[in-house]
Design an enzyme around this catalytic site. Sequence first.
Site, short mmCIF file in Angstrom:
data_model
loop_
_atom_site.label_atom_id
_atom_site.label_comp_id
_atom_site.label_asym_id
_atom_site.label_seq_id
_atom_site.Cartn_x
_atom_site.Cartn_y
_atom_site.Cartn_z
N CYS A 160 -7.62 -5.43 0.95
CA CYS A 160 -8.14 -4.11 0.93
C CYS A 160 -9.51 -4.18 2.04
CB CYS A 160 -8.87 -3.79 -0.50
SG CYS A 160 -9.73 -2.23 -0.67
N CYS A 354 -7.50 7.31 3.43
CA CYS A 354 -8.68 6.66 3.21
C CYS A 354 -9.76 7.32 3.73
CB CYS A 354 -8.58 5.09 3.59
SG CYS A 354 -10.23 4.19 2.95
#
Length: 425
Positions: A160, A354
């Site tokens: 991540c 995102c």
Amino acid sequence: MAHIVIMGAGIGGMPAAYELREKLSREHRITVIGAQNYFQFTPSNPWVAVGWRDRGDIVLPIAPLLEKKGIAFVAQPVTAIDAPANRLTLADGQQMDYDYLVITTGPKLSFDEVPGAGPHGGLTHSVCTVDHAEQFRAEYEAFLKDPGPMVIGAMPGASCFGPAYEFAFIVDADLRKRKLRHKVPITFVTSEPYIGHLGLGGVGDSKSMLESELRGHDMKWITSARTTRVEPGKLLTTELDAHGQPVKEHEVPFKLAMMLPAFKGIDPVAAVPELCNPRGFVLIDEHQRSKKYRNIYSAGVCVAIPPVEATPVPTGAPKTGYMIETMVTAIVHNIAADLAGQPATARATWNAICLADMGDTGAAFVALPQIPPRNVNWFKKGKWVHLAKIAFEKYFLSKMKSGNTEPVYEKYVLKALGIERLSPH
């Protein structure tokens, strides 16, 4: 009557509970089990770490939210899963039987893989939880009185990377506002093979754009960084070439460090025979079901997804909010189908979207599908992303308070980005 138990009360577990309650008749019981008694909006943790948000701004008590929807809640960690017997054991010793189990626990944070790392007895910080963000904030307040070098980035095996970049730019913006940026050299240390890889093999022009942003914000970087240990005041990492051979040894000085760890599956899930891969992530089929136990489903960071590509230093593929949202919806539809005696047909949409805040601007990336070649592949920045991230935070927290089951990404984020609806159902 079926009893559906959801392990985990985060960004995957809470929406799963709400959607299941809306989809299923009241004869079916739903229970959520969470290790804590509160929901935290994890994407806002970087703001908490620098004091732009307080804990109370992003944390909600779970029990009253679920109870008003007719959903039971137990604030106890699960210590063991007896999958053949369809039974859980909780930390207080009580046992709970289930007909369907939905695992949305998130990850175990593997700080122990790098000696000296982590906020629990180690020398680095994290923004993976609100508790960790608050720990950083406490040291940051002292750091501001006597600034020095800072290290920000991601450890080997991390998956991540967006929050690491996000945090670097947020800290930069905060220090500039305080007129202290000139006293804080920042080094970005990442296991990615290049800046902007993001665990996705790059998205659009992410490499050149993020390199430009780091240069523009006076940050140095080390890529393909195999961080081996952390000692007081310094992070030791080996830079590798494209063939995985050492190029240079670095001792990066720091007075304050935030390094995202690698993830693993939590212990009671990883311990179930044939449920998980060697890292403890749940092995699922195309319908979010366990490949071994057909009444176990999983969504979110705890599912097994192979890396997009091999990299000199191991990197994982991220599980972004949109992907998790569609995983949850697929699970709900497939459990409903199974209860009705019908085959599972719903599938998640394996795409990466995102919104990353950068302090006073932001960056958005879209990879549809996540693994190349892609139908949509772009990376853009602008103040609109910063504003969109704030709006997303407010809407998601409102959704949790109300029990709203609207698909946030499909209804709002995709529309804002000009992308057509890509539903798993």
